[in-house]
Motif scaffolding. Structure first.
Motif, PDB file in Angstrom:
ATOM      1  N   ILE A  72       0.816  -1.224   0.000  1.00  0.00           N
ATOM      2  CA  ILE A  72       0.000   0.000   0.000  1.00  0.00           C
ATOM      3  C   ILE A  72       0.850   1.275   0.000  1.00  0.00           C
ATOM      4  O   ILE A  72       0.613   2.195  -0.792  1.00  0.00           O
ATOM      5  CB  ILE A  72      -0.966   0.003   1.198  1.00  0.00           C
ATOM      6  N   ASN A  73       1.850   1.347   0.877  1.00  0.00           N
ATOM      7  CA  ASN A  73       2.540   2.627   1.087  1.00  0.00           C
ATOM      8  C   ASN A  73       3.264   3.161  -0.145  1.00  0.00           C
ATOM      9  O   ASN A  73       3.071   4.326  -0.510  1.00  0.00           O
ATOM     10  CB  ASN A  73       3.494   2.510   2.280  1.00  0.00           C
ATOM     11  N   PRO A  74       4.120   2.362  -0.819  1.00  0.00           N
ATOM     12  CA  PRO A  74       4.828   2.928  -1.980  1.00  0.00           C
ATOM     13  C   PRO A  74       3.877   3.346  -3.104  1.00  0.00           C
ATOM     14  O   PRO A  74       4.093   4.387  -3.733  1.00  0.00           O
ATOM     15  CB  PRO A  74       5.743   1.780  -2.430  1.00  0.00           C
ATOM     16  N   LEU A  75       2.845   2.556  -3.354  1.00  0.00           N
ATOM     17  CA  LEU A  75       1.921   2.887  -4.446  1.00  0.00           C
ATOM     18  C   LEU A  75       1.146   4.168  -4.167  1.00  0.00           C
ATOM     19  O   LEU A  75       0.940   4.988  -5.062  1.00  0.00           O
ATOM     20  CB  LEU A  75       0.951   1.722  -4.700  1.00  0.00           C
ATOM     21  N   ALA A 130       2.185   6.584  -2.206  1.00  0.00           N
ATOM     22  CA  ALA A 130       3.149   7.688  -2.226  1.00  0.00           C
ATOM     23  C   ALA A 130       3.475   8.102  -3.658  1.00  0.00           C
ATOM     24  O   ALA A 130       3.503   9.295  -3.989  1.00  0.00           O
ATOM     25  CB  ALA A 130       4.421   7.276  -1.485  1.00  0.00           C
ATOM     26  N   LEU A 131       3.711   7.122  -4.515  1.00  0.00           N
ATOM     27  CA  LEU A 131       4.108   7.418  -5.893  1.00  0.00           C
ATOM     28  C   LEU A 131       2.963   7.995  -6.720  1.00  0.00           C
ATOM     29  O   LEU A 131       3.180   8.787  -7.637  1.00  0.00           O
ATOM     30  CB  LEU A 131       4.641   6.151  -6.565  1.00  0.00           C
ATOM     31  N   ASN A 132       1.740   7.602  -6.377  1.00  0.00           N
ATOM     32  CA  ASN A 132       0.577   8.064  -7.140  1.00  0.00           C
ATOM     33  C   ASN A 132      -0.187   9.180  -6.427  1.00  0.00           C
ATOM     34  O   ASN A 132      -1.229   9.623  -6.922  1.00  0.00           O
ATOM     35  CB  ASN A 132      -0.349   6.882  -7.438  1.00  0.00           C
ATOM     36  N   ASN A 133       0.336   9.607  -5.275  1.00  0.00           N
ATOM     37  CA  ASN A 133      -0.259  10.705  -4.508  1.00  0.00           C
ATOM     38  C   ASN A 133      -1.763  10.523  -4.340  1.00  0.00           C
ATOM     39  O   ASN A 133      -2.571  11.395  -4.685  1.00  0.00           O
ATOM     40  CB  ASN A 133       0.035  12.050  -5.184  1.00  0.00           C
ATOM     41  N   CYS A 134      -2.132   9.360  -3.795  1.00  0.00           N
ATOM     42  CA  CYS A 134      -3.552   9.036  -3.685  1.00  0.00           C
ATOM     43  C   CYS A 134      -3.872   8.457  -2.307  1.00  0.00           C
ATOM     44  O   CYS A 134      -2.969   8.066  -1.560  1.00  0.00           O
ATOM     45  CB  CYS A 134      -3.954   8.038  -4.769  1.00  0.00           C
ATOM     46  N   ASN A 135      -5.155   8.392  -1.992  1.00  0.00           N
ATOM     47  CA  ASN A 135      -5.561   7.735  -0.752  1.00  0.00           C
ATOM     48  C   ASN A 135      -5.580   6.217  -0.963  1.00  0.00           C
ATOM     49  O   ASN A 135      -5.444   5.712  -2.080  1.00  0.00           O
ATOM     50  CB  ASN A 135      -6.909   8.266  -0.249  1.00  0.00           C
ATOM     51  N   ASN A 136      -5.752   5.499   0.136  1.00  0.00           N
ATOM     52  CA  ASN A 136      -5.685   4.036   0.063  1.00  0.00           C
ATOM     53  C   ASN A 136      -6.760   3.461  -0.850  1.00  0.00           C
ATOM     54  O   ASN A 136      -6.530   2.483  -1.557  1.00  0.00           O
ATOM     55  CB  ASN A 136      -5.831   3.432   1.463  1.00  0.00           C
ATOM     56  N   GLY A 137      -7.939   4.056  -0.839  1.00  0.00           N
ATOM     57  CA  GLY A 137      -9.056   3.529  -1.628  1.00  0.00           C
ATOM     58  C   GLY A 137      -8.803   3.508  -3.113  1.00  0.00           C
ATOM     59  O   GLY A 137      -9.355   2.667  -3.839  1.00  0.00           O
ATOM     60  N   GLU A 138      -7.950   4.404  -3.594  1.00  0.00           N
ATOM     61  CA  GLU A 138      -7.623   4.457  -5.027  1.00  0.00           C
ATOM     62  C   GLU A 138      -7.018   3.137  -5.505  1.00  0.00           C
ATOM     63  O   GLU A 138      -7.171   2.748  -6.676  1.00  0.00           O
ATOM     64  CB  GLU A 138      -6.645   5.619  -5.266  1.00  0.00           C
ATOM     65  N   THR A 164      -9.845   1.301   4.873  1.00  0.00           N
ATOM     66  CA  THR A 164      -9.159   2.589   5.088  1.00  0.00           C
ATOM     67  C   THR A 164      -9.191   3.427   3.810  1.00  0.00           C
ATOM     68  O   THR A 164      -8.282   4.214   3.563  1.00  0.00           O
ATOM     69  CB  THR A 164      -7.702   2.358   5.534  1.00  0.00           C
ATOM     70  N   ALA A 165     -10.250   3.262   3.025  1.00  0.00           N
ATOM     71  CA  ALA A 165     -10.310   3.878   1.693  1.00  0.00           C
ATOM     72  C   ALA A 165     -10.069   5.386   1.722  1.00  0.00           C
ATOM     73  O   ALA A 165      -9.396   5.936   0.850  1.00  0.00           O
ATOM     74  CB  ALA A 165     -11.655   3.567   1.048  1.00  0.00           C
ATOM     75  N   ALA A 166     -10.595   6.063   2.715  1.00  0.00           N
ATOM     76  CA  ALA A 166     -10.461   7.524   2.769  1.00  0.00           C
ATOM     77  C   ALA A 166      -9.140   7.971   3.396  1.00  0.00           C
ATOM     78  O   ALA A 166      -8.812   9.155   3.361  1.00  0.00           O
ATOM     79  CB  ALA A 166     -11.628   8.122   3.555  1.00  0.00           C
ATOM     80  N   ASN A 167      -8.398   7.038   3.954  1.00  0.00           N
ATOM     81  CA  ASN A 167      -7.154   7.380   4.653  1.00  0.00           C
ATOM     82  C   ASN A 167      -5.999   7.550   3.672  1.00  0.00           C
ATOM     83  O   ASN A 167      -5.973   6.937   2.601  1.00  0.00           O
ATOM     84  CB  ASN A 167      -6.772   6.288   5.658  1.00  0.00           C
ATOM     85  N   PHE A 168      -5.020   8.343   4.090  1.00  0.00           N
ATOM     86  CA  PHE A 168      -3.763   8.482   3.352  1.00  0.00           C
ATOM     87  C   PHE A 168      -2.679   7.770   4.132  1.00  0.00           C
ATOM     88  O   PHE A 168      -2.575   7.922   5.350  1.00  0.00           O
ATOM     89  CB  PHE A 168      -3.411   9.960   3.164  1.00  0.00           C
ATOM     90  N   SER A 169      -1.868   6.992   3.461  1.00  0.00           N
ATOM     91  CA  SER A 169      -0.804   6.258   4.146  1.00  0.00           C
ATOM     92  C   SER A 169       0.230   7.225   4.693  1.00  0.00           C
ATOM     93  O   SER A 169       0.357   8.367   4.232  1.00  0.00           O
ATOM     94  CB  SER A 169      -0.128   5.278   3.183  1.00  0.00           C
TER      95      SER A 169
END
Length: 298
Positions: A187-190, A192-200, A244-249
């Protein structure tokens, strides 16, 4: 949330830093009526708002009887070094960070009566200015790492149950750390690299990447003696993404705020272990390089 028993006074806890998880734990201590103070690099009192509660935390003063150290993996050695002169002779220290625990050097710097613990948690928290929110209800696993910790099992478990519970106590934290490492690596690298929340990451375009990350991690975990079931881990990652869809790692937040990430202790650890066992992990290697490039650019 259990209150103290009047016949068993609580240890007086100090929380290091003002990160989201640390302030979540400190707030839960305070709302349960436990004594708690903050140890900051620049000593000062701190006022925050946790959920609907305005809370005031005093600056920590020595001697420190019990300390929760929820700082980034790379910041642990310096934090412990700074704490050492202020610790009580029988102090209890609880480390909590992403990635794998490297504790040998810390154990050697403590006296025989000082206890060392590791806690891994799935709670989510977000700090925005002076406001802290509990963004994901989770649970924690706690492990004593030396004999002095085992002498304080009940007191420390009770405290961590208040701060970041419910808590499970284990004699071996490593299987739990490998489990969380796999989830973080997916979850974390993807994010971070795509600047998205977990749900993306639930989108179809990310599924082959998640599958390959986990396949590589499972190979390395097996070689290291901590086997993970690929199908179960894939299901767990999808569940975490959904829950955790709305959360940001934390890694996405670090990149967004131009801070150093914990990529070395997560994907970097996988790559290092893979090299040790002569296992190819091309996607994890690529993600490590990409996050490091993004981090250095920030």
């Amino acid at each position: 949330m259990a209150q103290n028993s009047p016949t068993q006074p609580a240890l007086s806890w100090t929380v290091v830093g003002q990160g989201a998880i640390g302030l979540l734990a400190a707030s839960r201590f305070k709302l349960a009526g436990w004594p708690v103070q903050l140890w900051l690099r620049q000593p000062a009192a701190l006022d925050i708002r946790f959920e609907q509660h305005p809370l005031h935390f005093n600056c920590a003063t020595a001697p420190l009887a019990a300390v929760l150290i929820p700082v980034k993996s790379y910041a642990v050695p310096a934090a412990v070094q700074a704490l050492l002169p202020a610790l009580a002779p029988d102090a209890q220290l609880v480390l909590s960070h992403n990635g794998m625990a490297a504790t040998e050097h810390i154990l050697s710097s403590l006296s025989p009566a000082q206890g060392l613990w590791f806690l891994t948690t799935t709670h989510g928290a977000l700090k925005q200015g002076a406001t802290v929110r509990h963004t994901g209800q989770g649970q924690s696993v706690l492990s004593p790492l030396n004999a002095a910790a085992k002498n304080q099992l009940l007191a420390v478990q009770q405290a961590m149950d208040i701060a970041l519970g419910p808590v499970t106590l284990t004699g071996n934290i490593l299987p739990f750390l490998w489990h969380k490492l796999a989830i973080n690596a997916a979850i974390n690298p993807l994010t971070a690299l795509n600047n998205c929340n977990n749900g993306e990451l639930a989108k179809a375009q990310y599924q082959p990447l998640i599958s390959q990350i986990l396949a590589e991690v499972c190979q390395v975990a097996e070689a290291a003696g901590y086997p993970l079931q690929y199908a179960q881990m894939l299901e767990k990652v999808q569940q975490v993404i959904q829950n955790t869809a709305a959360n940001f790692s934390s890694m996405q937040q670090d990149i967004a705020h131009s801070r150093r990430t914990e990529i070395d202790a997560i994907t970097g650890y996988i790559v290092t272990q893979a090299a040790r066992y002569n296992i190819a992990v091309p996607l994890n290697t690529q993600l490590l390089q990409q996050v490091l490039q993004l981090q250095h650019r920030g």
